[in-house]
Write a protein that holds these residues in place. Structure first.
Motif, PDB file in Angstrom:
ATOM      1  N   ILE A 214     -30.514  -8.507 -20.607  1.00 27.24           N
ATOM      2  CA  ILE A 214     -31.598  -9.246 -21.245  1.00 27.24           C
ATOM      3  C   ILE A 214     -31.897  -8.576 -22.581  1.00 27.24           C
ATOM      4  N   ARG A 215     -31.981  -9.378 -23.626  1.00 28.93           N
ATOM      5  CA  ARG A 215     -32.335  -8.869 -24.960  1.00 28.93           C
ATOM      6  C   ARG A 215     -33.842  -8.970 -25.151  1.00 28.93           C
ATOM      7  N   THR A 216     -34.425  -7.975 -25.764  1.00 29.37           N
ATOM      8  CA  THR A 216     -35.871  -7.981 -25.990  1.00 29.37           C
ATOM      9  C   THR A 216     -36.202  -7.431 -27.374  1.00 29.37           C
ATOM     10  N   PRO A 217     -37.197  -8.015 -28.048  1.00 26.83           N
ATOM     11  CA  PRO A 217     -37.653  -7.447 -29.317  1.00 26.83           C
ATOM     12  C   PRO A 217     -38.740  -6.388 -29.123  1.00 26.83           C
ATOM     13  N   ASP A 218     -39.170  -6.181 -27.868  1.00 26.19           N
ATOM     14  CA  ASP A 218     -40.239  -5.212 -27.579  1.00 26.19           C
ATOM     15  C   ASP A 218     -39.908  -4.510 -26.271  1.00 26.19           C
ATOM     16  N   ILE A 219     -39.269  -3.369 -26.374  1.00 22.53           N
ATOM     17  CA  ILE A 219     -38.794  -2.658 -25.194  1.00 22.53           C
ATOM     18  C   ILE A 219     -39.943  -2.153 -24.323  1.00 22.53           C
ATOM     19  N   ASP A 220     -41.069  -1.790 -24.940  1.00 21.64           N
ATOM     20  CA  ASP A 220     -42.208  -1.316 -24.146  1.00 21.64           C
ATOM     21  C   ASP A 220     -42.834  -2.454 -23.346  1.00 21.64           C
ATOM     22  N   ARG A 221     -42.794  -3.664 -23.886  1.00 20.86           N
ATOM     23  CA  ARG A 221     -43.266  -4.822 -23.127  1.00 20.86           C
ATOM     24  C   ARG A 221     -42.377  -5.043 -21.910  1.00 20.86           C
ATOM     25  N   ALA A 222     -41.070  -4.845 -22.073  1.00 19.24           N
ATOM     26  CA  ALA A 222     -40.152  -4.990 -20.937  1.00 19.24           C
ATOM     27  C   ALA A 222     -40.454  -3.965 -19.853  1.00 19.24           C
ATOM     28  N   VAL A 223     -40.779  -2.731 -20.255  1.00 21.47           N
ATOM     29  CA  VAL A 223     -41.160  -1.714 -19.269  1.00 21.47           C
ATOM     30  C   VAL A 223     -42.395  -2.163 -18.504  1.00 21.47           C
ATOM     31  N   ALA A 224     -43.391  -2.678 -19.228  1.00 21.67           N
ATOM     32  CA  ALA A 224     -44.633  -3.121 -18.582  1.00 21.67           C
ATOM     33  C   ALA A 224     -44.382  -4.292 -17.636  1.00 21.67           C
ATOM     34  N   ASN A 225     -43.566  -5.268 -18.077  1.00 24.23           N
ATOM     35  CA  ASN A 225     -43.350  -6.459 -17.264  1.00 24.23           C
ATOM     36  C   ASN A 225     -42.477  -6.195 -16.043  1.00 24.23           C
ATOM     37  N   TYR A 226     -41.335  -5.545 -16.259  1.00 23.21           N
ATOM     38  CA  TYR A 226     -40.368  -5.420 -15.174  1.00 23.21           C
ATOM     39  C   TYR A 226     -40.596  -4.158 -14.334  1.00 23.21           C
ATOM     40  N   GLY A 227     -41.083  -3.097 -14.973  1.00 19.43           N
ATOM     41  CA  GLY A 227     -41.400  -1.901 -14.211  1.00 19.43           C
ATOM     42  C   GLY A 227     -42.781  -1.959 -13.598  1.00 19.43           C
ATOM     43  N   GLY A 228     -43.785  -2.342 -14.412  1.00 16.91           N
ATOM     44  CA  GLY A 228     -45.161  -2.347 -13.939  1.00 16.91           C
ATOM     45  C   GLY A 228     -45.528  -3.573 -13.129  1.00 16.91           C
TER      46      GLY A 228
END
Length: 262
Positions: free
Chosen positions: A141-155
């Motif tokens: 998955i490509r993302t322009p905001d890696i920290d958002r991906a951490v929050a969504n998929y990890g958190g």
């Protein structure tokens, strides 16, 4: 909440052509499942299933596929995660700030920063056999905001973040979430500042038991494949399928590190 990767869905206009293409590429005979305005071909592996789905008459599922094809064309559409209790998992996702778009007794469909995610009742039958293509290694998955991906998929979704890696030489930062016996990989550019743009699917990477033999078989089946090359992980070999079905970016890589001759 999530116990593993259930399946990846690829939406297509020309169902017969794409289903046959994956049959030849993966060396697996699909199970056909029509219903609710759509037709599906299930390619089952030990750790997940690939679903090729196209519109086929009237019905809610067919309407959703047609809307997806109209908006984005052929390609990866949904990543589906297995959960024990769909309703409980959907309610937990909502409490954590995610919006559930469609909910049925067996599945909940969620838009996560532009990517369609499904929470599905665990029990999608998988194959215990492994052929030349042994399993799915990872979905990108490509993302322009890696920290958002951490929050969504990890958190919010609770996936297990195993590695967060930045490589200046590649100009990329990558996240690797373990999901059962597969990985969900996120990639973000280090050359641009984070933005609130949507995430999008990249491609699929498959494990092969013998990369040289798989390369020869896929070339003989008419696919345009790159040369086998050394992978980024020490001891591995990889090659690219340039014309994979539905235009999905596709990589084949060693299931295990390649052994040097004695």
């Amino acid at each position: 909440m999530i116990s593993g990767l259930d399946h990846v869905a690829v939406a297509v206009r020309d169902f017969d052509a794409v289903a046959d293409g994956y049959r030849r590429l993966l060396g697996v005979e699909p199970e056909l499942e029509p219903g609710d305005g759509a037709v599906r071909a299930w390619f089952r592996f030990p750790n997940m299933a690939l679903e090729v789905i196209g519109p086929d008459g009237e019905g809610a599922a067919g309407d959703r596929v047609r809307a997806q094809l109209e908006a984005s064309g052929d390609g990866v559409w949904i990543v589906a995660f297995a959960v024990e209790d769909v309703d409980a998992a959907a309610r937990l996702a909502e409490r954590r700030g995610l919006s559930v778009a469609v909910r049925t007794p067996r599945a909940a469909l969620i838009d996560v920063a532009g990517v369609r995610v499904s929470l599905i009742a665990d029990g999608n039958a998988r194959s215990g056999a492994a052929g030349a293509v042994a399993a799915l290694d990872h979905v990108v998955i490509r993302t322009p905001d890696i920290d958002r991906a951490v929050a969504n998929y990890g958190g919010r979704l609770g996936l297990d973040l195993r590695l967060d890696r930045a490589n200046e030489a590649w100009g990329a930062r990558q996240l690797f979430f373990r999901c059962g016996d597969a990985v969900v990989e996120f990639g973000a550019s280090l050359k641009h500042p984070p933005s609130d743009g949507p995430d999008s699917f990249g491609g699929l990477a498959w494990r092969v038991t013998d990369p040289d033999a798989a390369h020869a078989a896929m070339a003989a089946a008419g696919f345009d494949v790159s040369q086998v090359r050394t992978g980024r992980k020490p001891g591995t070999k990889v090659f690219t399928v340039r014309d994979a079905p539905a235009g999905v970016p596709t990589l084949m890589l060693s299931a295990e590190p390649a052994k040097e001759p004695a």
